[in-house]
Structure formats: structure tokens, C-alpha cells
Write an enzyme that holds these catalytic residues in place. Structure first.
Site, PDB file in Angstrom:
ATOM      1  N   THR A   1       0.862  -1.171   0.000  1.00 39.68           N
ATOM      2  CA  THR A   1       0.000   0.000   0.000  1.00 39.68           C
ATOM      3  C   THR A   1       0.904   1.229   0.000  1.00 39.68           C
ATOM      4  OG1 THR A   1      -0.016   0.031   2.389  1.00 39.68           O
ATOM      5  CG2 THR A   1      -1.760  -1.227   1.315  1.00 39.68           C
TER       6      THR A   1
ATOM      7  N   ASN B   1       2.990   4.400   1.452  1.00 42.55           N
ATOM      8  CA  ASN B   1       3.781   4.711   2.650  1.00 42.55           C
ATOM      9  C   ASN B   1       4.390   3.487   3.322  1.00 42.55           C
ATOM     10  OD1 ASN B   1       2.738   7.259   2.142  1.00 42.55           O
ATOM     11  ND2 ASN B   1       1.117   7.069   3.657  1.00 42.55           N
TER      12      ASN B   1
ATOM     13  N   THR C   1       9.841   2.814  -2.074  1.00 41.62           N
ATOM     14  CA  THR C   1      10.808   3.606  -2.827  1.00 41.62           C
ATOM     15  C   THR C   1      12.161   3.627  -2.123  1.00 41.62           C
ATOM     16  OG1 THR C   1       9.047   4.924  -3.784  1.00 41.62           O
ATOM     17  CG2 THR C   1      11.227   5.902  -3.787  1.00 41.62           C
TER      18      THR C   1
ATOM     19  N   GLU D   1       6.772   2.989  -9.079  1.00 45.61           N
ATOM     20  CA  GLU D   1       5.381   3.280  -9.477  1.00 45.61           C
ATOM     21  C   GLU D   1       4.953   2.352 -10.613  1.00 45.61           C
ATOM     22  OE1 GLU D   1       3.949   5.102  -7.389  1.00 45.61           O
ATOM     23  OE2 GLU D   1       5.553   6.323  -6.535  1.00 45.61           O
TER      24      GLU D   1
END
Ligand SMILES: [Zn+2]
Length: 203
Positions: free
Chosen positions: A10, A12, A16, A88
Site C-alpha cells: 500500500t 507509505n 521507494t 510506481e
């Protein structure tokens, strides 16, 4: 044989940060990585991967219709590439996921994709659907709901602080996303009666 990986979570969850750390580990050993990010994320003409804890790296952008296999193959001809990273990855087209699979299969370069599994309405993104279908290795990046259970869903809060129930799948920059377990997600979305007294549903 090189593999196609999908690390999904999900919002947060620190995906990354993991990507940038993993790429750094390659480069620290003198190896070459190529970084890609969806075209929504850029600074000027350059793609930008930035994590919440402040790490950043420039990246190539991918947009609908781009041939990622061709771009990697061309680069690989003059500079050996050791690993591909895609941030992403939920925004990839189905065909682009197949191109990434070919990079693993035919160029023998591992491809590490990081992205969201579902949108704020609990629906799969196009890239995630294709990656869940054909990636060799699926890894869940865990984060937790406010209740302490594993968060598998995300709600989007609009500028008014209220939970968005409808709208575009992609809204970058203006909204806040909160990761929740499925039970609390259903409550926040108004699909099930709340059984506790925390959260946004009663704003
Ligand atoms: Zn919960």
C-alpha cells in the site's frame, strides 16, 4: 536465469526507499543499474524517484506506448546493465510488463518492480494486474494499519480531509493516502458499520 520481481504494498510502506537502497547496493559494487519511474514523477525533463525519508535519484520516465525492452536493449549494447528498477510500476501498461519479462528472459537482466497493488477503491491497477499475473517472484512489502494489523488497502483523503469514495484512479500531489487493513478500509469507505471510534469516517 534472471527474474521479474514485483514488490507490492500500500502507500507509505517504504517501497521507494527499498528500491533506492537496492540500486545503491549494485552501484557500490561497480555495477550499472537503470531506473525507471512513471511519467507523472519528474523534475523538468528528468524522471525523479524520491522517497519519504529524503532519498532521491534521477530516473528515466516511462509513458504509455513506450517500448521499455527497446530502450534497455539499446543501452545494454554499449553499457552492460546489471539490474533494472521500476518505481510506481502500477502505472505500467500490460504490454510494458511483458517487455520487462522479455528483458529478464532474453537479456538475462533482473527486473525489480515496486508499486501499489490496488487503488483507493480497492481495484487493481493495470500494471499490478499484469505483474501479479506473470512476475516470477511476488513480494509483499508490509506496513500496518492504525489498529496494528497488516495494511492491505489504501484510502484517499481529499483537501477537506474526508475520504474520497469516487474519482480518478490517479491523483498525484494534492491528496493524502492512508494505509489501512481491509476491515477499517471498508468502514472508512462507508461499506460497513464502524465498530470503533477512531478514524475519518465520523468527521
Ligand atoms: Zn485496521
Amino acid at each position: 536465469m534472471a527474474k521479474l520481481y514485483f514488490n507490492y504494498a500500500t502507500m507509505n510502506a517504504g517501497k521507494t526507499t527499498m528500491l533506492l537502497q537496492a540500486s545503491y547496493n549494485y552501484r557500490e559494487r561497480g555495477m550499472t543499474t537503470m531506473l525507471f519511474v512513471a511519467g507523472h514523477y519528474h523534475k523538468g525533463d528528468t524522471g525523479l524517484i524520491s522517497s519519504r525519508i529524503g532519498l532521491e535519484a534521477e530516473a528515466e520516465m516511462f509513458r504509455d506506448g513506450d517500448d521499455l525492452y527497446a530502450r534497455v536493449a539499446e543501452h545494454h549494447e554499449h553499457t552492460t546493465v546489471h539490474c533494472i528498477f521500476v518505481d510506481e510500476a502500477q502505472f505500467l501498461e500490460e504490454e510494458q510488463v511483458w517487455q520487462l519479462a522479455r528483458i529478464a528472459d532474453r537479456l538475462n537482466i533482473p527486473v525489480m518492480c515496486y508499486g501499489l497493488r490496488t487503488d483507493f477503491q480497492g481495484k487493481l491497477f493495470s500494471g499490478s494486474r499484469a505483474l501479479l499475473a506473470i512476475a516470477d517472484d511476488l513480494r509483499e512489502v508490509r506496513t500496518i494499519c492504525r489498529c496494528g494489523r497488516k495494511a492491505t488497502m489504501v484510502v484517499r483523503l481529499g483537501p477537506d480531509g474526508k475520504v474520497a469514495k469516487q474519482g480518478e484512479q490517479v491523483a498525484i500531489g494534492k491528496d493524502v493516502y492512508v494505509s489501512l487493513c481491509r476491515q477499517h478500509w471498508e468502514e472508512e469507505m462507508g461499506r460497513a458499520a464502524p465498530d470503533d471510534f477512531i478514524g475519518f469516517a465520523r468527521n
